[in-house]
Design an enzyme around this catalytic site. Structure first.
Site, PDB file in Angstrom:
ATOM      1  N   HIS A 222      -2.672  32.984  23.596  1.00 57.45           N
ATOM      2  CA  HIS A 222      -2.689  34.149  22.714  1.00 57.45           C
ATOM      3  C   HIS A 222      -3.795  35.149  23.034  1.00 57.45           C
ATOM      4  O   HIS A 222      -3.864  36.208  22.453  1.00 57.45           O
ATOM      5  CB  HIS A 222      -2.850  33.716  21.260  1.00 57.45           C
TER       6      HIS A 222
HETATM    7  C1  UD1 Z   1      -7.645  35.631  16.142  1.00 56.68           C
HETATM    8  C2  UD1 Z   1      -9.113  35.459  16.545  1.00 56.68           C
HETATM    9  C3  UD1 Z   1      -9.196  34.486  17.710  1.00 56.68           C
HETATM   10  C4  UD1 Z   1      -8.507  33.181  17.391  1.00 56.68           C
HETATM   11  C5  UD1 Z   1      -7.080  33.467  16.975  1.00 56.68           C
HETATM   12  C6  UD1 Z   1      -6.341  32.201  16.619  1.00 56.68           C
HETATM   13  C7  UD1 Z   1     -10.606  37.403  16.295  1.00 56.68           C
HETATM   14  C8  UD1 Z   1     -11.313  38.458  17.040  1.00 56.68           C
HETATM   15  N1  UD1 Z   1      -9.701  36.715  17.018  1.00 56.68           N
HETATM   16  O1  UD1 Z   1      -6.955  36.272  17.199  1.00 56.68           O
HETATM   17  O2  UD1 Z   1     -10.561  34.220  17.980  1.00 56.68           O
HETATM   18  O3  UD1 Z   1      -8.520  32.343  18.528  1.00 56.68           O
HETATM   19  O4  UD1 Z   1      -7.104  34.356  15.847  1.00 56.68           O
HETATM   20  O5  UD1 Z   1      -5.056  32.473  16.165  1.00 56.68           O
HETATM   21  O6  UD1 Z   1     -10.833  37.225  15.121  1.00 56.68           O
HETATM   22  N2  UD1 Z   1      -0.310  38.350  13.213  1.00 56.68           N
HETATM   23  C9  UD1 Z   1       0.793  37.916  12.517  1.00 56.68           C
HETATM   24  N3  UD1 Z   1       0.594  37.044  11.503  1.00 56.68           N
HETATM   25  C10 UD1 Z   1      -0.641  36.585  11.148  1.00 56.68           C
HETATM   26  C11 UD1 Z   1      -1.752  37.061  11.864  1.00 56.68           C
HETATM   27  C12 UD1 Z   1      -1.579  37.923  12.896  1.00 56.68           C
HETATM   28  O7  UD1 Z   1       1.919  38.288  12.809  1.00 56.68           O
HETATM   29  O8  UD1 Z   1      -0.735  35.772  10.200  1.00 56.68           O
HETATM   30  C13 UD1 Z   1      -0.097  39.278  14.349  1.00 56.68           C
HETATM   31  C14 UD1 Z   1      -0.583  40.665  14.039  1.00 56.68           C
HETATM   32  O9  UD1 Z   1       0.476  41.546  14.214  1.00 56.68           O
HETATM   33  C15 UD1 Z   1      -1.668  40.962  15.045  1.00 56.68           C
HETATM   34  C16 UD1 Z   1      -1.595  39.817  16.057  1.00 56.68           C
HETATM   35  O10 UD1 Z   1      -0.819  38.785  15.456  1.00 56.68           O
HETATM   36  O11 UD1 Z   1      -1.503  42.172  15.685  1.00 56.68           O
HETATM   37  C17 UD1 Z   1      -2.956  39.298  16.417  1.00 56.68           C
HETATM   38  O12 UD1 Z   1      -3.669  38.881  15.238  1.00 56.68           O
HETATM   39  P1  UD1 Z   1      -5.247  39.112  15.087  1.00 56.68           P
HETATM   40  O13 UD1 Z   1      -5.690  38.561  13.795  1.00 56.68           O
HETATM   41  O14 UD1 Z   1      -5.572  40.524  15.387  1.00 56.68           O
HETATM   42  O15 UD1 Z   1      -5.910  38.279  16.255  1.00 56.68           O
HETATM   43  P2  UD1 Z   1      -5.515  36.929  16.992  1.00 56.68           P
HETATM   44  O16 UD1 Z   1      -4.986  37.282  18.335  1.00 56.68           O
HETATM   45  O17 UD1 Z   1      -4.665  36.040  16.105  1.00 56.68           O
END
Ligand code: UD1
Length: 386
Positions: A222
């Site tokens: 991811h």
């Molecule tokens: C975050 C953490 C990372 C961790 C990871 C585990 C930071 C900087 N990064 O990254 O350290 O390893 O979580 O999962 O805090 N989204 C959903 N549903 C959710 C959450 C997110 O669909 O419940 C989608 C959103 O559209 C978003 C993308 O996933 O754009 C990424 O989510 P985000 O929270 O920005 O960061 P992660 O890549 O999950």
């Protein structure tokens, strides 16, 4: 004493669960001595990324949810700070406890410090030295500000000392994630892998057989450095489809970010049409632990899985060029090897790793008792200061 602890994203939940239980144990012998409030920033909000872990790990519902949701880093951090400042002004805690390295960790440590509240960081001192990683920035800022730095290993103590952190701020507590692993090992062991696949498969098909073969690969990916550029993601996907899936079944619980990027780059159909690749929803804690116990090989860019593979002994290819967790590497006795995101390198290490055996190891103080040491460190510090 009033403690606010903070969670935001999936990897925080397995770190806070044992800490909350340690508070419960302490309060049973010292009635009402710690008043604990759990704050969820809401960075992860999907049931499978959040609620499922609260249920699996028996974490009480958050007392306060800041509802921050998705967004750019500045939006997530800024919105968390604005909302968390109000919580601090209403609650006046003695300590704020943050875990790991996600945006919640950074936002809440900065806000607490500016409000004059003491900050304790569980999992302090990890360093990848890769400033392109958002998590490295979060770690550096949080550790610079924290009054109490609780480290998972001795290398982290050295990192903190090299940056000038005084010895009185640092305590070697061990790895709190392993408390959760040990507490849940038995519950995971009795699950049926076939049932796990059936419950979590992305494209359910009534005619399909879900039996899990003896030999299989397990994969998670991811990180922005792996999934946000087509030139990086496409060759990895080709390697998975043609080579790994040519050797064995590949189970891939897919993170929302990775799914979104595969779709944007037009790679989704290639993955879903490869017969030996089985895409899964993000797995719950016990399901992932159970699959990890049997996997022939793990391919991952997750720091937490690197640690779990070390304790379980699962041979692990870490899809990164660096790691903040060197004790998990084979050269330090662990189960993992860094392979970056270059296919030549991944292929070479993949072929070597297929020859290696499961070899569980237990780094110092990864003993399942870290949460009690964390709470004790906070209580000791409070006593010293009173
Ligand atoms: C975050 C953490 C990372 C961790 C990871 C585990 C930071 C900087 N990064 O990254 O350290 O390893 O979580 O999962 O805090 N989204 C959903 N549903 C959710 C959450 C997110 O669909 O419940 C989608 C959103 O559209 C978003 C993308 O996933 O754009 C990424 O989510 P985000 O929270 O920005 O960061 P992660 O890549 O999950």
């Amino acid at each position: 004493m009033k403690i606010i602890s903070v969670v935001g994203a999936r990897p925080n939940f397995m770190k806070i669960a044992p800490f909350i239980r340690a508070i419960g144990r302490h309060n049973r012998s010292h009635p009402d001595s710690v008043n604990h409030i759990l704050v969820h920033t809401g960075q992860h909000y999907d049931d499978r990324m959040s609620k499922q872990f609260f249920e699996d790990l028996n974490i009480p519902a958050a007392d306060i949810n800041l509802g921050v949701g998705s967004g750019s880093h500045a939006e997530q951090v800024g919105n968390t700070m604005i909302a968390f400042e109000k919580v601090l002004q209403a609650e006046h805690p003695d300590w704020v406890v943050v875990v790991g390295d996600v945006n919640a960790t950074l936002a809440c440590s900065v806000t607490a410090k500016k409000e004059g509240v003491r900050v304790c960081h569980i999992e302090a001192g990890l360093r990848s030295r890769d400033m392109a990683m958002p998590e490295e920035i979060n770690r550096l800022v949080t550790d610079r500000l924290s009054d109490l730095l609780l480290t998972p290993d001795r290398i982290s103590i050295k990192n903190l000392e090299q940056e000038g952190a005084g010895k009185n701020r640092i305590r070697f507590a061990g790895n709190i994630m392993i408390d959760t692993l040990e507490e849940n090992r038995e519950k995971a062991a009795i699950l049926s892998p076939g049932d796990i696949i059936k419950r979590n498969i992305l494209n359910a098909d009534e005619t399909r057989r879900y039996a899990v073969p003896e030999k299989f690969a397990l994969m998670t990916m991811h990180r922005p450095s792996n999934v946000d550029q087509k030139e990086v993601l496409e060759p990895i996907v080709n390697f998975l489809c043609k080579e790994v899936a040519g050797d064995m079944t590949l189970y891939w619980p897919i993170h929302p970010r990775a799914k979104k990027q595969l779709e944007i780059f037009g790679l989704w159909d290639r993955v879903t049409s490869t017969p030996n690749i089985v895409l899964l929803h993000p797995l719950g804690y016990h399901d992932m632990l159970r699959m990890n116990m049997d996997a022939t090989i793990m391919l991952t860019d997750s720091g937490g899985l690197q640690e779990e593979c070390t304790v379980l002994g699962t041979p692990c290819l870490t899809l990164r060029w660096n790691t903040e967790r060197p004790v998990t590497l084979r050269k330090h006795g662990g189960a993992s090897v860094l392979v970056g995101n270059n296919v030549e390198k991944i292929r070479k290490e993949y072929l070597d790793t297929l020859q290696s055996e499961r070899k569980p190891v237990r780094p110092e103080l990864w003993d399942g008792k870290t949460a009690d040491r964390c709470l004790k460190a906070i209580l000791d510090r409070a006593r010293e200061e009173s």
